[in-house]
Every structure is written in structure tokens, then in C-alpha cells.
Design a protein around this motif. Structure first.
Motif, mmCIF file in Angstrom:
data_model
loop_
_atom_site.group_PDB
_atom_site.id
_atom_site.type_symbol
_atom_site.label_atom_id
_atom_site.label_comp_id
_atom_site.label_asym_id
_atom_site.label_seq_id
_atom_site.Cartn_x
_atom_site.Cartn_y
_atom_site.Cartn_z
ATOM 1 N N ALA A 86 87.060 85.954 67.161
ATOM 2 C CA ALA A 86 87.220 86.801 68.330
ATOM 3 C C ALA A 86 86.618 85.878 69.363
ATOM 4 O O ALA A 86 86.257 85.953 70.939
ATOM 5 C CB ALA A 86 86.299 87.870 68.543
ATOM 6 N N TRP A 88 87.420 83.033 72.603
ATOM 7 C CA TRP A 88 88.312 82.677 73.789
ATOM 8 C C TRP A 88 88.546 81.790 74.099
ATOM 9 O O TRP A 88 88.773 80.858 73.820
ATOM 10 C CB TRP A 88 87.530 83.707 74.730
ATOM 11 N N GLN A 110 76.059 83.032 78.052
ATOM 12 C CA GLN A 110 74.715 83.537 77.558
ATOM 13 C C GLN A 110 75.015 84.028 76.262
ATOM 14 O O GLN A 110 74.216 85.436 75.242
ATOM 15 C CB GLN A 110 73.204 84.753 78.466
ATOM 16 N N VAL A 112 77.537 82.954 73.517
ATOM 17 C CA VAL A 112 78.601 81.597 73.843
ATOM 18 C C VAL A 112 78.952 81.413 72.620
ATOM 19 O O VAL A 112 80.147 80.732 72.655
ATOM 20 C CB VAL A 112 77.708 80.839 73.593
ATOM 21 N N SER A 114 81.318 79.631 69.538
ATOM 22 C CA SER A 114 81.658 78.601 68.977
ATOM 23 C C SER A 114 81.006 77.737 70.281
ATOM 24 O O SER A 114 82.362 76.468 69.868
ATOM 25 C CB SER A 114 83.073 78.545 68.383
ATOM 26 N N THR A 116 83.194 77.825 73.116
ATOM 27 C CA THR A 116 84.066 77.536 74.016
ATOM 28 C C THR A 116 84.127 77.252 75.828
ATOM 29 O O THR A 116 84.536 76.168 75.926
ATOM 30 C CB THR A 116 85.582 78.692 73.779
ATOM 31 N N ASP A 132 72.888 82.617 72.250
ATOM 32 C CA ASP A 132 73.429 83.272 71.287
ATOM 33 C C ASP A 132 72.455 84.274 70.337
ATOM 34 O O ASP A 132 71.050 82.871 70.226
ATOM 35 C CB ASP A 132 74.540 82.380 70.187
ATOM 36 N N HIS A 179 81.491 86.562 77.165
ATOM 37 C CA HIS A 179 82.706 87.335 76.238
ATOM 38 C C HIS A 179 82.101 88.251 76.014
ATOM 39 O O HIS A 179 81.432 87.799 74.704
ATOM 40 C CB HIS A 179 83.540 86.099 76.026
ATOM 41 N N PRO A 180 81.344 88.850 75.932
ATOM 42 C CA PRO A 180 80.587 90.244 74.490
ATOM 43 C C PRO A 180 81.244 90.605 73.946
ATOM 44 O O PRO A 180 82.795 90.633 73.948
ATOM 45 C CB PRO A 180 80.405 90.822 75.184
ATOM 46 N N PHE A 188 79.472 90.226 64.261
ATOM 47 C CA PHE A 188 79.425 88.340 64.386
ATOM 48 C C PHE A 188 78.218 88.572 63.004
ATOM 49 O O PHE A 188 78.585 87.614 62.956
ATOM 50 C CB PHE A 188 78.833 87.780 65.494
HETATM 51 C C1 LIG Z 1 83.198 87.224 71.575
HETATM 52 S S1 LIG Z 1 81.851 86.771 70.577
HETATM 53 C C2 LIG Z 1 81.443 85.279 71.800
HETATM 54 C C3 LIG Z 1 82.820 84.251 71.407
HETATM 55 C C4 LIG Z 1 83.108 83.125 72.442
HETATM 56 N N1 LIG Z 1 83.660 83.300 73.772
HETATM 57 C C5 LIG Z 1 83.576 81.292 72.024
HETATM 58 O O1 LIG Z 1 85.148 81.119 72.154
HETATM 59 O O2 LIG Z 1 83.733 81.250 70.875
HETATM 60 C C6 LIG Z 1 80.146 87.290 71.556
HETATM 61 C C7 LIG Z 1 79.506 86.494 70.831
HETATM 62 O O3 LIG Z 1 77.901 87.278 71.359
HETATM 63 C C8 LIG Z 1 77.109 87.300 70.731
HETATM 64 N N2 LIG Z 1 76.032 87.987 70.397
HETATM 65 C C9 LIG Z 1 75.954 89.007 69.990
HETATM 66 N N3 LIG Z 1 74.223 90.382 70.944
HETATM 67 C C10 LIG Z 1 74.142 89.131 72.191
HETATM 68 C C11 LIG Z 1 72.847 88.936 71.966
HETATM 69 N N4 LIG Z 1 72.530 90.260 72.465
HETATM 70 N N5 LIG Z 1 72.882 88.231 73.353
HETATM 71 C C12 LIG Z 1 73.147 86.987 73.397
HETATM 72 N N6 LIG Z 1 74.087 87.133 72.414
HETATM 73 C C13 LIG Z 1 75.102 88.077 71.243
HETATM 74 C C14 LIG Z 1 77.496 86.781 69.274
HETATM 75 O O4 LIG Z 1 76.427 86.365 68.215
HETATM 76 C C15 LIG Z 1 79.147 86.292 69.387
HETATM 77 O O5 LIG Z 1 78.689 84.766 68.622
#
Ligand SMILES: C[S@@+](CC[C@H](N)C(=O)[O-])C[C@H]1O[C@@H](n2cnc3c(N)ncnc32)[C@H](O)[C@@H]1O
Length: 314
Positions: A86, A88, A110, A112, A114, A116, A132, A179-180, A188
Motif C-alpha cells: 500500500a 503511494w 508521520q 512514512v 517505505s 516515498t 512510523d 497516507h494512513p 502492516f
Molecule cells: C499506507 S502505509 C504508508 C505507505 C507510504 N506512503 C509509502 O509510500 O511507503 C501506512 C503506514 O502507517 C504506519 N502506521 C500505522 N499505525 C501508525 C501509527 N499509529 N503511527 C505511525 N505510523 C503508523 C504503518 O506501519 C504503515 O507503514
């Protein structure tokens, strides 16, 4: 009987309000010397010792000018890979950074993943902060930032919780682009990590936690600056779950103003997002997400009668 208190049903989610912790160069170097990959949701993501980069910029890039965005080739310039669940498309943060910031501005992601957003910060000479909940995600991010380029802006990474950005100063950030997880549509960390919002099963609980994310976003952002959130909907038990509408409402209630509602078309729809097969149940396949661009009002800004409406105070 089903219990509705977060404390009772989800201690995993409610308990992690620990301080952010910065990941230093030393910690990253030690980690990469000991690990060739990390595992994110049962998928091995390799950590590369020396990136070979043939292209640092997208070809023929043009800034988006409408409220419908579509990136069928998703983008794999620099160290972007598309192998983190997932993640972006880098075209999204590139568009947001170029439209809403200047060089050397400070950008925050916040959640982050991987990295991007931060790779785009480096390529576009913006300072960055990435947070993250998952240390392994931060190590992927660090690894993907580990290349030489003509710019070397200050970029910091932290393990931490988007609901508690305690090491980020109030009104210090110029752009939030994040991107939550969409509730528990894609997990994840397989319930391994306290505070991972992708493990929240109940939508009301998820919205409650997103309220905390919105509040922290509002605190750290400078007045007049933008906060951009990509979020999608789902179906459960044969009905549409409007996560996006509810997240929108949460951010408006916190005090943000909606500047844009961008429809982002989706090209690869994982079955996890469509548990109820469209053909079997005669549903339409969900093929879009919302990218909300919020603005924090200036201090003493005169808001429109609509924004002041009592509806947001209910
Ligand atoms: C959709 S992914 C983000 C992908 C990112 N935009 C990328 O391009 O790689 C959502 C991320 O939110 C993180 N996450 C989940 N709960 C979180 C929290 N309470 N605080 C910070 N990060 C969190 C997950 O570990 C995951 O890496």
C-alpha cells in the motif's frame, strides 16, 4: 456481548503513546550491516547496500491541474520501488511538495512507510521528517534515502506514533503529506506492534484514533499551510463503509479547511480491499481513493459563514 471501549477491546491500539525516538545514522548503519531484508506483512523487502540509480526524476513530469489524478505507471525513479504494501505513487508527494512548498521548507509524513515522501523531499531539496510505528519501515525508509544526490537536505526519521508527535515543535511544519492505513483493510504488522492503526478492526475506533492524528497534525502545522491525507473506503458485510467521509469530518471538526478533494484512481486493487466480490454481489469495484488537501487557517483569518456553521460544533 460486544465491548465497545477501546481500553477493553484493543489495548494494543490504545497503549502506545511513547515518545518519538530518532533513528540515528549509527543505528541505521548497524541495522543494515546485520540485516539483508525486513519482513512487512509476510513480504520480504530487501535492504540494498549500494543503490544503482539510473534515473533521478520522472520523465516528462507535469504538475496535475485537475481534481482527478491517475498514475498507471506509478513511478520507479531514484529508489522508489512499489514493493511496500500500500505504498503511494511518488507522483503524489511530488505533486503536493511542488504545489504547496518552497525549497528548504519542512515536510512531515508521520506514517512514512517505505519513505516515498522523504525520497521526494531529498530529490526536491525539502527538509523532511518521517515517523512510523514500525522500526522495520523506518529502516526501509533510511535505506532508500541512502544515495548521493546534488541536494542533501536535513531529513530526520523517528519510530513513533502519529497520535503523539512530541518531538516536533508546535507550528513548525510547512506541509504534511501522509497516507494512513484504511482501518484494518491492509495490515502492516500483523498485530505485532502496539499502536499500529492498521490493526483497528472497528471503524468507530479507527475514526476516534484518526481524530488524535488530526489533532497532532493541526498542532505541528504552521498556520496557512497544508495537510494532505490519502484515504480510501471499503465494503464490509455487503455494505459500503464510508471511511473517507468520516475522516473528512474529523479533520474539519479539528479546524482544518478543505482546500481540495482529489479523486485518485486506483490501478491495482488488491482483493483485501474488496472482500465482497463485485460480480458475485453485483457491486461496483472500488477504484478510487480521496486525497484531501486541508489548510490550517491563518491566525485571525475570517472564515466563511459555512465554516463557522454550528454543524461542526455538534
Ligand atoms: C499506507 S502505509 C504508508 C505507505 C507510504 N506512503 C509509502 O509510500 O511507503 C501506512 C503506514 O502507517 C504506519 N502506521 C500505522 N499505525 C501508525 C501509527 N499509529 N503511527 C505511525 N505510523 C503508523 C504503518 O506501519 C504503515 O507503514
Amino acid at each position: 456481548m460486544k465491548q465497545n471501549s477501546l481500553n477493553l477491546i484493543d489495548p494494543l491500539i490504545n497503549s502506545n503513546y511513547e515518545s518519538m525516538r530518532e533513528i540515528t545514522d549509527e543505528e541505521y548503519k548497524k541495522f543494515i550491516s546485520e540485516h539483508q531484508f525486513v519482513v512487512i506483512e509476510n513480504t520480504k523487502v530487501p535492504l540494498i547496500q549500494n543503490h544503482i540509480i539510473t534515473q533521478f526524476e520522472p520523465e516528462n513530469f507535469k504538475l496535475e491541474t485537475t481534481t482527478v489524478w491517475s498514475f498507471p505507471d506509478r513511478g520507479d525513479w531514484a529508489t522508489h520501488k512499489g514493493d511496500y504494501r500500500a505504498n503511494w505513487s511518488p507522483y503524489i508527494p511530488r505533486n503536493l511538495i511542488l504545489r504547496y512548498t518552497d525549497e528548504s521548507d519542512l515536510v512531515l509524513d508521520q506514517m512514512v512507510g517505505s519513505g516515498t515522501t522523504l525520497i521526494e523531499c531529498k530529490l526536491l531539496n525539502r527538509r523532511g521528517i518521517g515517523v512510523d510505528i514500525n522500526l522495520d519501515a523506518i529502516m526501509i525508509t533510511r535505506n532508500r534515502l541512502d544515495f548521493n544526490y546534488k541536494y542533501n537536505p536535513a531529513i530526520k526519521t523517528y519510530v513513533g506514533d502519529a497520535r503523539n508527535l512530541d518531538l516536533i515543535e508546535t507550528e513548525s511544519v510547512d506541509l504534511i503529506a501522509t497516507h494512513p492505513p484504511y482501518a484494518s483493510i491492509i495490515k502492516f504488522t500483523n498485530n505485532r506492534i502496539k499502536g499500529d492503526l492498521s490493526c483497528v478492526r472497528n471503524i468507530d475506533d479507527f475514526i476516534q484514533e484518526m481524530h488524535k492524528v488530526a489533532k497532532e497534525s493541526y498542532r505541528v502545522l504552521k498556520p496557512g499551510k497544508h495537510c494532505c491525507i490519502l484515504i480510501g473506503d471499503t465494503r464490509k458485510r455487503k455494505h459500503f463503509v464510508p471511511i473517507t467521509a468520516r475522516v473528512l469530518e474529523v479533520f474539519l471538526r479539528i479546524g482544518f479547511i478543505l482546500r481540495e478533494d482529489i479523486i485518485k484512481l486506483q490501478w491495482k486493487m488488491k482483493s483485501t480491499r474488496e472482500k465482497w466480490r463485485s460480480s458475485k454481489y453485483d457491486f461496483l469495484l472500488l477504484a478510487h481513493e480521496h486525497l484531501y488537501v486541508f489548510r490550517k487557517p491563518e491566525k485571525n483569518e475570517r472564515l466563511t459563514p459555512y465554516k463557522n456553521s454550528k454543524i461542526w460544533k455538534l
